[in-house]
Write a protein that holds these residues in place. Structure first.
Motif, PDB file in Angstrom:
ATOM      1  N   LYS A  71     -27.445 108.888  -7.688  1.00 52.40           N
ATOM      2  CA  LYS A  71     -28.468 108.688  -8.717  1.00 52.40           C
ATOM      3  C   LYS A  71     -28.738 107.198  -8.925  1.00 52.40           C
ATOM      4  N   LYS A  72     -27.656 106.380  -8.943  1.00 55.12           N
ATOM      5  CA  LYS A  72     -27.814 104.934  -9.113  1.00 55.12           C
ATOM      6  C   LYS A  72     -28.563 104.330  -7.934  1.00 55.12           C
ATOM      7  N   ALA A  73     -28.269 104.800  -6.720  1.00 55.60           N
ATOM      8  CA  ALA A  73     -28.929 104.282  -5.520  1.00 55.60           C
ATOM      9  C   ALA A  73     -30.415 104.597  -5.545  1.00 55.60           C
ATOM     10  N   GLN A  74     -30.791 105.764  -6.086  1.00 54.09           N
ATOM     11  CA  GLN A  74     -32.205 106.130  -6.162  1.00 54.09           C
ATOM     12  C   GLN A  74     -32.962 105.266  -7.159  1.00 54.09           C
ATOM     13  N   LYS A  75     -32.297 104.774  -8.195  1.00 57.36           N
ATOM     14  CA  LYS A  75     -32.951 103.993  -9.245  1.00 57.36           C
ATOM     15  C   LYS A  75     -33.043 102.505  -8.916  1.00 57.36           C
ATOM     16  N   GLN A  76     -32.377 102.039  -7.865  1.00 55.18           N
ATOM     17  CA  GLN A  76     -32.404 100.630  -7.516  1.00 55.18           C
ATOM     18  C   GLN A  76     -33.759 100.241  -6.925  1.00 55.18           C
ATOM     19  N   ILE A  77     -34.189  99.037  -7.258  1.00 54.85           N
ATOM     20  CA  ILE A  77     -35.440  98.497  -6.731  1.00 54.85           C
ATOM     21  C   ILE A  77     -35.102  97.237  -5.951  1.00 54.85           C
ATOM     22  N   ASN A  78     -35.625  97.129  -4.754  1.00 52.74           N
ATOM     23  CA  ASN A  78     -35.428  95.930  -3.941  1.00 52.74           C
ATOM     24  C   ASN A  78     -36.505  94.920  -4.323  1.00 52.74           C
ATOM     25  N   ILE A  79     -36.100  93.823  -4.941  1.00 55.17           N
ATOM     26  CA  ILE A  79     -37.041  92.802  -5.409  1.00 55.17           C
ATOM     27  C   ILE A  79     -36.941  91.580  -4.505  1.00 55.17           C
ATOM     28  N   GLU A  80     -38.083  91.145  -3.984  1.00 56.76           N
ATOM     29  CA  GLU A  80     -38.110  89.956  -3.127  1.00 56.76           C
ATOM     30  C   GLU A  80     -38.561  88.749  -3.939  1.00 56.76           C
ATOM     31  N   LEU A  81     -37.981  87.601  -3.631  1.00 59.12           N
ATOM     32  CA  LEU A  81     -38.329  86.353  -4.309  1.00 59.12           C
ATOM     33  C   LEU A  81     -38.527  85.292  -3.241  1.00 59.12           C
ATOM     34  N   ASP A  82     -39.797  84.902  -3.015  1.00 56.41           N
ATOM     35  CA  ASP A  82     -40.038  83.896  -1.976  1.00 56.41           C
ATOM     36  C   ASP A  82     -39.721  82.497  -2.506  1.00 56.41           C
ATOM     37  N   GLU A  83     -39.627  81.537  -1.600  1.00 53.02           N
ATOM     38  CA  GLU A  83     -39.196  80.170  -1.947  1.00 53.02           C
ATOM     39  C   GLU A  83     -40.079  79.516  -3.003  1.00 53.02           C
ATOM     40  N   LYS A  84     -41.380  79.630  -2.861  1.00 52.68           N
ATOM     41  CA  LYS A  84     -42.313  78.975  -3.785  1.00 52.68           C
ATOM     42  C   LYS A  84     -42.130  79.499  -5.210  1.00 52.68           C
ATOM     43  N   ILE A  85     -42.044  80.813  -5.352  1.00 50.91           N
ATOM     44  CA  ILE A  85     -41.854  81.404  -6.671  1.00 50.91           C
ATOM     45  C   ILE A  85     -40.463  81.055  -7.218  1.00 50.91           C
ATOM     46  N   ALA A  86     -39.459  81.003  -6.352  1.00 51.30           N
ATOM     47  CA  ALA A  86     -38.088  80.705  -6.777  1.00 51.30           C
ATOM     48  C   ALA A  86     -37.967  79.312  -7.383  1.00 51.30           C
ATOM     49  N   GLU A  87     -38.853  78.390  -6.996  1.00 55.24           N
ATOM     50  CA  GLU A  87     -38.835  77.038  -7.565  1.00 55.24           C
ATOM     51  C   GLU A  87     -39.132  77.066  -9.057  1.00 55.24           C
ATOM     52  N   GLY A  88     -39.918  78.018  -9.496  1.00 54.25           N
ATOM     53  CA  GLY A  88     -40.271  78.129 -10.906  1.00 54.25           C
ATOM     54  C   GLY A  88     -41.349  77.137 -11.310  1.00 54.25           C
ATOM     55  N   ILE A  89     -41.856  77.305 -12.506  1.00 56.95           N
ATOM     56  CA  ILE A  89     -42.873  76.423 -13.069  1.00 56.95           C
ATOM     57  C   ILE A  89     -42.393  76.008 -14.452  1.00 56.95           C
ATOM     58  N   TYR A  90     -42.357  74.712 -14.716  1.00 58.83           N
ATOM     59  CA  TYR A  90     -41.924  74.222 -16.022  1.00 58.83           C
ATOM     60  C   TYR A  90     -43.010  74.480 -17.055  1.00 58.83           C
ATOM     61  N   SER A  91     -42.598  74.983 -18.213  1.00 59.61           N
ATOM     62  CA  SER A  91     -43.520  75.208 -19.317  1.00 59.61           C
ATOM     63  C   SER A  91     -42.832  74.818 -20.608  1.00 59.61           C
ATOM     64  N   ASN A  92     -43.544  74.083 -21.458  1.00 59.17           N
ATOM     65  CA  ASN A  92     -42.992  73.745 -22.771  1.00 59.17           C
ATOM     66  C   ASN A  92     -43.907  74.225 -23.905  1.00 59.17           C
ATOM     67  N   LEU A  93     -44.844  75.095 -23.543  1.00 61.39           N
ATOM     68  CA  LEU A  93     -45.746  75.677 -24.534  1.00 61.39           C
ATOM     69  C   LEU A  93     -46.259  77.006 -23.993  1.00 61.39           C
ATOM     70  N   ALA A  94     -46.306  78.002 -24.854  1.00 60.30           N
ATOM     71  CA  ALA A  94     -46.882  79.295 -24.470  1.00 60.30           C
ATOM     72  C   ALA A  94     -47.886  79.710 -25.533  1.00 60.30           C
ATOM     73  N   ILE A  95     -49.025  80.178 -25.077  1.00 61.36           N
ATOM     74  CA  ILE A  95     -50.066  80.686 -25.968  1.00 61.36           C
ATOM     75  C   ILE A  95     -50.197  82.180 -25.693  1.00 61.36           C
ATOM     76  N   ILE A  96     -50.163  82.989 -26.746  1.00 59.17           N
ATOM     77  CA  ILE A  96     -50.236  84.436 -26.572  1.00 59.17           C
ATOM     78  C   ILE A  96     -51.480  84.968 -27.272  1.00 59.17           C
ATOM     79  N   ASN A  97     -52.276  85.726 -26.526  1.00 61.16           N
ATOM     80  CA  ASN A  97     -53.436  86.429 -27.070  1.00 61.16           C
ATOM     81  C   ASN A  97     -53.283  87.902 -26.736  1.00 61.16           C
ATOM     82  N   HIS A  98     -53.972  88.753 -27.469  1.00 61.85           N
ATOM     83  CA  HIS A  98     -53.890  90.177 -27.151  1.00 61.85           C
ATOM     84  C   HIS A  98     -55.171  90.901 -27.519  1.00 61.85           C
TER      85      HIS A  98
END
Length: 104
Positions: free
Chosen positions: A6-33
């Motif tokens: 059951k645990k094996a069926q619920k696992q998701i294989n998530i890939e993270l490429d190099e560019k995304i793994a570097e991350g993006i610095y943020s010191n402000l977030a604006i939220i709208n909805h």
């Protein structure tokens, strides 16, 4: 079916490429909805600079926004238990100009 199967069926294989793994610095977030989505703009703002740029935008359903809020709150609580209280410094109000308000 065993618990391991059951645990094996619920696992998701998530890939993270190099560019995304570097991350993006943020010191402000604006939220709208709207009725159907939450839009979170992550911004990098430099002190004294008259202009800031949206570095990333994430769009979430209301249900996922609520799950994200809970997950972030749980993680902040665990961080503070391990490292102490995070200080919340007062920040001056920043006038923001994004142009006309968007609608979904």
């Amino acid at each position: 079916m065993s618990d391991n199967d059951k645990k094996a069926q619920k696992q998701i294989n998530i890939e993270l490429d190099e560019k995304i793994a570097e991350g993006i610095y943020s010191n402000l977030a604006i939220i709208n909805h709207s009725v159907s989505e939450f839009v979170v703009d992550f911004i990098s703002m430099m002190p004294g600079a008259p202009k800031a740029k949206v570095k990333s935008r994430i769009v979430l359903t209301p249900q996922h926004a609520k799950k994200f809020l809970k997950a972030l709150n749980d993680n902040v609580n665990r961080f503070e238990k391990a490292h102490g209280t995070i200080k919340d410094y007062e920040q001056p109000t920043i006038p923001l100009n994004f142009g006309p308000t968007g609608e979904a």
